[in-house]
Enzyme design. Structure first.
Site: not given
Ligand code: PBG
Length: 307
Positions: A104, A106, A114, A179, A201, A217, A232, A258, A297
């Site tokens: 990616c 970003c 991105c 996602k 985004r 998708e 995700k 996260s 994590y």
């Molecule tokens: C990159 C990406 C993101 C995450 C994984 N790859 C952030 C986003 O899309 O803003 C998020 C992972 C997480 O929150 O643990 N695009």
């Protein structure tokens, strides 16, 4: 007897540990919103991998925090970029540790989006070329699986073509297919220093309201050559994991992101929730819903508990 009749099993090999790598040496900078996680310089990253490897976890996924960000995300497809160097160091130390990379832009763009920005939006098709080049540099450095997370249309096909053209037919693609434009990525963006400087985004990530579109998708990514699929975040989308499991016969993954981690950690710090129980219950629910493996994590601590 409970053990005998248990339907869903967890093992360390089910987990992929996300790790953040930054320039420098001897750096282990805590990420305040994600207790227990750090921005690691390459030497510290390799030390971290020793433990992960010894615990028998499924693998790691790397995220880079580059020295230099620009509009063209140049460091992202540089053979000497931070992630590319990190892959080589990890593979030199632990050749059998599975290394997955996030593809990616970003973390590498000055504006935090991105892809290539034109006006106030990302240009999908220009971005494909960067992603394909980035995936090739990851493969050349030794990555086993590349995982595009950008949500541009057509990126899986572009990456597959580029990998094959460069002799990397055996490198697998795990597509972040479903996602969502989620509030749960907040702490990650602090960790990866990738918060967009304007807008959000939503023009490329999915609407949390759309489950049918998520299946669409995934179908498209499979047709373009994805080997594995991802949903995700994980817990707010367990219904979609189940639907995908019933529909597609390929390996299916989920990213417990996260924000899912941080909200549990915050409650644990307050003494409101029991760490071990909640960790295992959430991971079990994600597996039960249909994920073959989980990016989490909690990977280290869950593997320790299972060990
Ligand atoms: C990159 C990406 C993101 C995450 C994984 N790859 C952030 C986003 O899309 O803003 C998020 C992972 C997480 O929150 O643990 N695009």
């Amino acid at each position: 007897m409970r053990r005998l009749v248990r339907e869903t099993q967890l093992e360390p090999a089910d987990f992929i540990l996300p790790l953040f790598v930054c320039p420098g040496e001897g750096i282990r900078k805590p990420i305040s919103s994600m207790p227990g996680n750090f921005q690691l310089s390459i030497d510290e990253l390799v030390k971290e991998c020793e433990g992960a490897h010894a615990l028998g976890i499924g693998g790691i996924i790397l995220f880079g925090i580059p020295d230099h960000k620009d509009e063209m995300a140049s460091e992202n497809y540089d053979d000497n970029g931070i992630v590319q160097r990190a892959i080589r160091a990890v593979k030199r130390a632990y050749p059998n540790l599975l290394v997955m990379t996030d593809v990616c832009n970003c973390e590498y763009t000055s504006h935090g989006h991105c892809g290539y920005v034109v006006g106030n939006d990302v240009d999908n098709d220009v971005t494909l070329d960067w992603l394909a080049k980035c995936a090739v540099t990851h493969a050349r450095a030794g990555a086993d699986i590349v995982a595009p997370s950008d949500m541009m249309d057509g990126r899986v096909g572009a990456i597959r073509t580029a990998l094959d053209a460069n002799g990397f037919q055996k490198i697998a693609i795990c597509a972040y297919s479903a996602k969502f434009a989620s509030g749960f990525y907040g702490p990650f963006r602090e960790a990866a220093e990738s918060t967009p400087t304007f807008g959000d985004r939503r023009t490329y990530q999915m609407d949390p309201a759309n489950g049918r579109e998520a299946m669409h998708e995934m179908q498209l990514d499979l047709e373009e050559g994805a080997d594995m699929l991802m949903v995700k975040p994980a817990m707010p989308y367990l219904d979609l994991l189940r639907q995908a499991r019933d529909r597609f016969d390929v390996p299916l993954s989920a990213y417990q992101v996260s924000g899912e981690y941080s909200m549990i950690m915050a409650a644990v710090e307050k003494g409101w929730l029991d760490y071990d129980r909640i960790m295992m219950e959430t991971l079990t629910s994600i597996r039960r819903a249909g994920a073959d493996f989980i990016l989490t994590y909690f990977a280290r601590d869950a593997a320790k508990l299972l060990g």
